[in-house]
Design a protein around this motif. Sequence first.
Motif, short mmCIF file in Angstrom:
data_model
loop_
_atom_site.label_atom_id
_atom_site.label_comp_id
_atom_site.label_asym_id
_atom_site.label_seq_id
_atom_site.Cartn_x
_atom_site.Cartn_y
_atom_site.Cartn_z
N GLY A 1 114.77 37.80 107.65
CA GLY A 1 114.85 38.33 109.00
C GLY A 1 113.52 38.24 109.73
N PRO A 2 113.52 38.63 110.99
CA PRO A 2 112.28 38.60 111.77
C PRO A 2 111.22 39.49 111.15
N MET A 3 109.99 39.00 111.15
CA MET A 3 108.88 39.76 110.58
C MET A 3 108.27 40.69 111.62
N THR A 4 107.65 41.73 111.12
CA THR A 4 107.03 42.70 112.02
C THR A 4 105.79 42.12 112.70
N SER A 5 105.20 41.06 112.15
CA SER A 5 104.03 40.43 112.75
C SER A 5 103.84 39.05 112.16
N GLY A 6 103.24 38.18 112.96
CA GLY A 6 102.67 36.95 112.42
C GLY A 6 103.50 35.69 112.44
N HIS A 7 104.80 35.75 112.43
CA HIS A 7 105.60 34.54 112.31
C HIS A 7 106.86 34.62 113.18
N ALA A 8 107.26 33.46 113.70
CA ALA A 8 108.57 33.37 114.32
C ALA A 8 109.61 32.90 113.30
N SER A 9 109.17 32.11 112.34
CA SER A 9 110.09 31.60 111.31
C SER A 9 109.96 32.43 110.04
N HIS A 10 110.07 31.82 108.87
CA HIS A 10 110.00 32.51 107.58
C HIS A 10 111.14 33.53 107.44
N GLN A 11 112.27 33.30 108.07
CA GLN A 11 113.32 34.32 108.08
C GLN A 11 114.41 34.11 107.03
N THR A 12 114.52 32.90 106.49
CA THR A 12 115.64 32.61 105.58
C THR A 12 115.21 32.40 104.14
N GLY A 13 113.94 32.62 103.83
CA GLY A 13 113.49 32.45 102.46
C GLY A 13 113.20 31.01 102.07
N LEU A 14 113.04 30.13 103.06
CA LEU A 14 112.81 28.71 102.78
C LEU A 14 111.45 28.22 103.30
#
Length: 302
Positions: A126-139
Amino acid sequence: MTNRPLKALALTLLLAACGGGGSAHDTTAPAAGPGDTRVAKHLFGAQAGPSAQASEPIGAYSRGCQSGAVQLPETGPTWQAMRLSRNRNWAQPVTVDFVQDLSRTAATLPGWAGLYVGDMSQPRGGPMTSGHASHQTGLDADIWMRPATRLNLTAQEREEISSTDMQRAEGAYVRDAWTPQHEALLRAAAQDPRVARIFVFAGAKAAMCETATGDRSWLAKVRPWWGHNTHFHVRLHCPPGTPGCAAQDPVPPGDGCEEARQWVAGILNPAPADPDAPPPEPRADLTLADLPGQCMGVLASD
């Protein structure tokens, strides 16, 4: 043993309290749908562990979540996870396997004992609290440019040390700290069939375009992007048998070197600013309504 009624009540209250359209006094079961304005990063950022579900990336890299995540161990024979306080060393099993495999390759390079691994994903993505727009699906995984020379860093040291800034002239060129080992590591990552994209600052891509020899097809996966001067960002393909995962577009034809040179030219000779251009609007936070419906199940799972 998990107290499921209390956990469900706590999640209901959290979902209601963190969203723009909910109330802390609302005790109805949450349900995402059109118009659900609860801010997703607060809900996913509050999850301390993964969902008790089969492993699956859900949705898009910048608009999704993950079920059944696994944790990259904090320390291994050829890696250390950094910034442990963020609790972002979670990912899909394929990503954890990839990082461990790449770390073993890194350990064969002169001056490297392995890898320092930056952000992967939150326990449920899911969306992170800071720092990234991606990195949401574990890939997605960030690999530090700083060579891992010690693999016995304490948790406190991992909070305090920083990676190495490799860019010069605002990203048009690499610094002297850039070495053939960096290129070899990026080559190994890009040649892995699990990898869809690698993001790095433009000067690094342009430098590798000048020095890479032999089969240069791997360069196509390496794409210039802002902000990747202390780490490179690896993005994996959707694993087989995950129909809910939105695939990355194929890389454009060619090695991408002309694109990198254009980026460098734009950095060195930027277009003049338009004084009449309106300021960019801030990016709005993703809400639950913006995510696939399965992400509600991920949040609600034990």
